[in-house]
Design a protein around this motif. Sequence first.
Motif, mmCIF file in Angstrom:
data_model
loop_
_atom_site.group_PDB
_atom_site.id
_atom_site.type_symbol
_atom_site.label_atom_id
_atom_site.label_comp_id
_atom_site.label_asym_id
_atom_site.label_seq_id
_atom_site.Cartn_x
_atom_site.Cartn_y
_atom_site.Cartn_z
ATOM 1 N N MET A 58 44.905 30.819 50.304
ATOM 2 C CA MET A 58 44.198 29.649 50.828
ATOM 3 C C MET A 58 44.211 28.516 49.810
ATOM 4 O O MET A 58 44.384 27.339 50.173
ATOM 5 C CB MET A 58 42.755 30.028 51.189
ATOM 6 C CG MET A 58 41.973 28.923 51.876
ATOM 7 S SD MET A 58 42.727 28.422 53.447
ATOM 8 C CE MET A 58 41.733 29.357 54.607
ATOM 9 N N ALA A 59 44.065 28.877 48.530
ATOM 10 C CA ALA A 59 44.098 27.848 47.481
ATOM 11 C C ALA A 59 45.432 27.111 47.514
ATOM 12 O O ALA A 59 45.483 25.893 47.347
ATOM 13 C CB ALA A 59 43.871 28.505 46.120
ATOM 14 N N ASP A 60 46.501 27.871 47.746
ATOM 15 C CA ASP A 60 47.812 27.234 47.773
ATOM 16 C C ASP A 60 48.034 26.424 49.046
ATOM 17 O O ASP A 60 48.768 25.437 49.031
ATOM 18 C CB ASP A 60 48.917 28.283 47.620
ATOM 19 C CG ASP A 60 49.471 28.269 46.206
ATOM 20 O OD1 ASP A 60 49.626 27.162 45.661
ATOM 21 O OD2 ASP A 60 49.733 29.346 45.662
ATOM 22 N N LEU A 61 47.417 26.849 50.123
ATOM 23 C CA LEU A 61 47.560 26.075 51.368
ATOM 24 C C LEU A 61 46.874 24.719 51.230
ATOM 25 O O LEU A 61 47.460 23.689 51.561
ATOM 26 C CB LEU A 61 46.965 26.845 52.551
ATOM 27 C CG LEU A 61 46.973 26.080 53.883
ATOM 28 C CD1 LEU A 61 48.400 25.878 54.371
ATOM 29 C CD2 LEU A 61 46.158 26.818 54.945
ATOM 30 N N THR A 62 45.634 24.744 50.730
ATOM 31 C CA THR A 62 44.879 23.490 50.633
ATOM 32 C C THR A 62 45.152 22.769 49.314
ATOM 33 O O THR A 62 44.726 21.633 49.152
ATOM 34 C CB THR A 62 43.362 23.763 50.740
ATOM 35 O OG1 THR A 62 43.004 24.695 49.706
ATOM 36 C CG2 THR A 62 43.002 24.371 52.075
#
Lengths: 250, 326
Positions: free
Chosen positions: B240-244
Amino acid sequence: MSEAVLELEGVSKNFGALKATDGVSLTLRRGEIHALIGPNGAGKSTLMGLIGGALRPDAGRVRLDGVDITRLDMAARARAGLGRSFQISSLIPAYTVRGNVLLALQARAGHVFRFVRPVARDRELGAQAARVLDRVGLSDRAAVPAAQLSHGERRMLEIAIAIAMEPRVFLLDEPMAGMGTEGARSLMRFLDGLRREAPILLVEHDMDAVFTLADRISVLTYGRLIATGTVAEIRADPAVRAAYLGEDQP
Amino acid sequence: MADARREWAVNAVLAALLLAVPVAALWLDEPFYITLAARVAILALAGVGLNLALGLGGMVSFGHAAFFGVGGYVAGIMASHAFSGQPMVFGLQGSNQMLVIWAVAMAITGVMAAGIGALSLRTSGVYFIMITLAFAQMVYFFALGWPAYGGDDGLPIFLRNQFPGLNTAQIWDLFLLCYGVLLVVLGLFAMLQHSRFGVALQAIRQNPTRAAAVGISPFGVRLVAFVLSGMITGLAGAMMADLTRFVSPSMLAWQMSGELIVIIILGGVGRLFGPVAGAGILVAFEVFFGGLTQHWQLWLGLVLLAVVLFARGGLIGLIAGPARHV
């Protein structure tokens, strides 16, 4: 025939000021059914809890085949060879009859931390489960969830689970409770044969069953054992008659 | 048997839908919906983690945001060090490789879950819920007060981390990665569910005394499940960190833990594709009702209430009937 498989030595348990179990010593010998009787509130359930591992004794020792199991918890005692049935049926409600037996079989096989192979496709466990269910007459109910069983069937499944564990000792807590006459009679015949596989410590209210099945009887009142002996000895014991059987018994 | 086939069908439809939406979006050149689908996949993955503890094991953790957020912070911190070139603690270098980051995130969340689980599993019921919440809040306030990594401002990831063979800067590539990981983990979940371990775990949820009486220690089985659960949710947090391309303490907040529980309940507690259905419903609500009104969460609440009152099995249970067991 006389060696003790299960041995209790001075087992005591207090709840506050109440001596629920008071210095109980008894043995369960190879090949016997040893019945534990006593009026309501005598401490039978507490004593079963102390043997099964649900409760820890304040004093005394519990030995299984000479090994001290006093400090072991319930699961460890089960693995050591105590196979028990509960007074009030205690099953896995959503699991089928077969699934309940499989659970006991996989626990005995000793590999709970196996993450890959599906249990349902394990042929060896499946065959063992089928044999156990056949013995207790639940084969045609194998695929029914335990929650949908009749009371009598639940009692038989409790026995099936205990058998599947292939224990050194059976602890059966009122296995006939609430069963009809016919069911109780066939269960009695079954237990009669079962003692050859492993000795049975039997708590039972049905006195006909106790006097028919038991090789020896121990009588518990107020947490103490007041007598242990054969059926004839117990019937004749004046203390037992006064405390438990009542005046009108023969 | 009919129910089992129907569940397979529902699962297949959900998996196809989660792929079809971004394919259509790609074709229509609407990258926003690809991002949404990736978000659904990642939230579903976090939900699969919680589903292992809550659904199969009956451990109602209200603290899974701790694993989700720590997974996110591992990605953010490692990426920021890789970007700046400065070593992390003990002279270790950062990394911009997702595979390395995922491994570290899962290792750290696994150790965390072992510690939190070992203490929390001594309690049960409401106490378990509260103690897991308390641990998560500790981590939350720690992150809030840690200025080196942004404190309450959060921590941006300037360049998205990389995965061999993919161009993760492209949202379509990133979606495929999230989708692929989700399917792999769902496969592992299904395997676990039917294994001896899974059978023991689900038995313990229903009747721990019976499990103990046949020789299965509830504590050990539950703890292992809790650790695996935390690791999966930690992995989802890193993704999720990499998505956002941003990590903030809100990933660690109790609302996040609640969101994960809502996902499980909406989709179907303990069902393989429950988290996928639940994450899809949640994100769809957020997008469509969120566009109409600020108070979309009120409507989500009403749906949740209806599910709890009238459809305990969630969406999967509603369509495929109650779960089947060995």
